[in-house]
Design an enzyme around this catalytic site. Structure first.
Site, PDB file in Angstrom:
ATOM      1  N   HIS A   1     -21.339  36.591  -8.872  1.00 21.85           N
ATOM      2  CA  HIS A   1     -20.323  37.630  -9.480  1.00 21.85           C
ATOM      3  C   HIS A   1     -21.239  38.643 -10.416  1.00 21.85           C
ATOM      4  CE1 HIS A   1     -17.216  34.379  -8.433  1.00 21.85           C
ATOM      5  NE2 HIS A   1     -16.791  35.528  -7.781  1.00 21.85           N
TER       6      HIS A   1
ATOM      7  N   LYS B   1     -22.514  36.745   0.699  1.00 22.22           N
ATOM      8  CA  LYS B   1     -22.012  35.377   1.227  1.00 22.22           C
ATOM      9  C   LYS B   1     -20.886  35.631   2.193  1.00 22.22           C
ATOM     10  CE  LYS B   1     -19.585  32.499  -0.656  1.00 22.22           C
ATOM     11  NZ  LYS B   1     -18.634  31.745  -0.883  1.00 22.22           N
TER      12      LYS B   1
ATOM     13  N   ARG C   1     -16.235  27.478  -4.968  1.00 21.88           N
ATOM     14  CA  ARG C   1     -15.745  26.176  -4.654  1.00 21.88           C
ATOM     15  C   ARG C   1     -16.731  25.005  -4.595  1.00 21.88           C
ATOM     16  NH1 ARG C   1     -12.364  29.583  -0.942  1.00 21.88           N
ATOM     17  NH2 ARG C   1     -10.336  29.130  -1.383  1.00 21.88           N
TER      18      ARG C   1
END
Ligand code: PAF
Length: 291
Positions: free
Chosen positions: A44, A156, A194
């Site tokens: 990010h 991704k 995750r």
């Protein structure tokens, strides 16, 4: 940097920010936007840094979107780390962070859906039915509120990128979609919120997903073009803890599977390690890889 929770305040703050930037630059400002679900990592951060370099007004959102989680998925447990996220946004040069509650975004009795047919049916769309409808709906809402000139997403989530790109085109959002390279841990594992669910041994096993992609890529660069043979190379590296969901070579625009690979095609992979579902991909290049 300002943190804003209501739509009304976000619209107002965006207007003021654009006005100030227009006055400073004596032209209409370029507005950038990075939508996120928080728990920000270096992936990010790289999107926000690029936005900071390219745009006059830098907007980000942090919203764990219930509409994109299935009933048995991790919505309740999804990591929520607002304080740390805000520090990262500030460091990356974001001007406004929009972090609404679910009740602000979804009114009771809502009946509008956004479905991007075609692109959502395969791959993650099979295992996560309705997921991309939820993504398309929330991103359409966020684009409507943020009105960006440029929106930044990571490679991704390749399928997600193509779904959002098509949604933005079909609904006439006047913006440019920017795909940024996947940021990886030292082991090669693609950064993802995750990853925090993985135990040390699962994390070690998960690195073999990228090792598989690299093996496939090496075979491609050595001249192999048969998709089945290339996929077999991709599977050779996988740790026994990695349970493959799909590994496929697809057209980068249509996401249709291919039997013969060419430069620019995309290798999509999804796998479970323990209970954690991980995705990754590479874009095939005849020479060196930039992923
Ligand atoms: O990629 C994500 O973090 C989410 O799917 C997005 C695009 C912010 C929509 O909720």
């Amino acid at each position: 940097m300002e943190l804003i929770k209501s739509i009304k305040e976000f619209r107002k703050a965006r207007r003021l920010c654009c006005k100030a930037a227009a006055e400073a630059a004596s032209r209409s400002p370029l507005v950038g936007f990075v939508p996120t679900m928080g728990n920000l990592h270096n992936g990010h951060f790289s999107l926000m840094k690029l936005m900071n370099q390219e745009c006059d007004v830098r907007l980000a959102s942090i919203f764990v979107n219930p509409a994109q989680f299935g009933p048995s998925e991790d919505y309740e447990n999804y990591p929520r780390t607002l304080e740390a996220d805000l520090s990262k946004c500030e460091e990356a040069g974001v001007d406004l962070v929009f972090a609404p509650d679910a009740g602000e975004i979804y009114l009771p009795g809502r009946s509008t859906q956004v479905t991007v047919s075609g692109l959502v049916e395969g791959y993650c769309g099979i295992v996560r039915p309705g997921h991309f409808d939820g993504v398309a709906l929330v991103v359409a809402k966020l684009f409507n509120l943020a009105q960006p000139d440029r929106a930044y997403f990571g490679q991704k989530d390749y399928q997600q990128f193509r779904v959002i790109e098509r949604m933005a085109r079909d609904l006439n959002f006047p913006l440019e979609m920017v795909m940024c390279p996947t940021v990886r841990e030292e082991s090669g594992l693609a950064m993802s919120s995750r990853n925090s669910y993985l135990t040390p041994s699962q994390r070690y096993a998960a690195r073999t997903i990228f090792a598989g992609l690299k093996a496939l890529e090496e075979a491609f660069q050595a001249g192999e073009r048969g998709a089945e043979i290339l996929k077999a190379w991709g599977r050779t590296q996988l740790d026994e803890q990695v349970r493959l969901e799909y590994l496929d070579i697809v057209d980068g625009q249509t996401l249709q599977p291919l039997s013969t690979a060419a430069e620019g095609d995309v290798v999509l992979v999804a796998a479970r390690v323990g209970a954690t579902r991980l995705i990754d991909n590479i874009i095939l290049k005849a020479g060196g890889q930039d992923c």
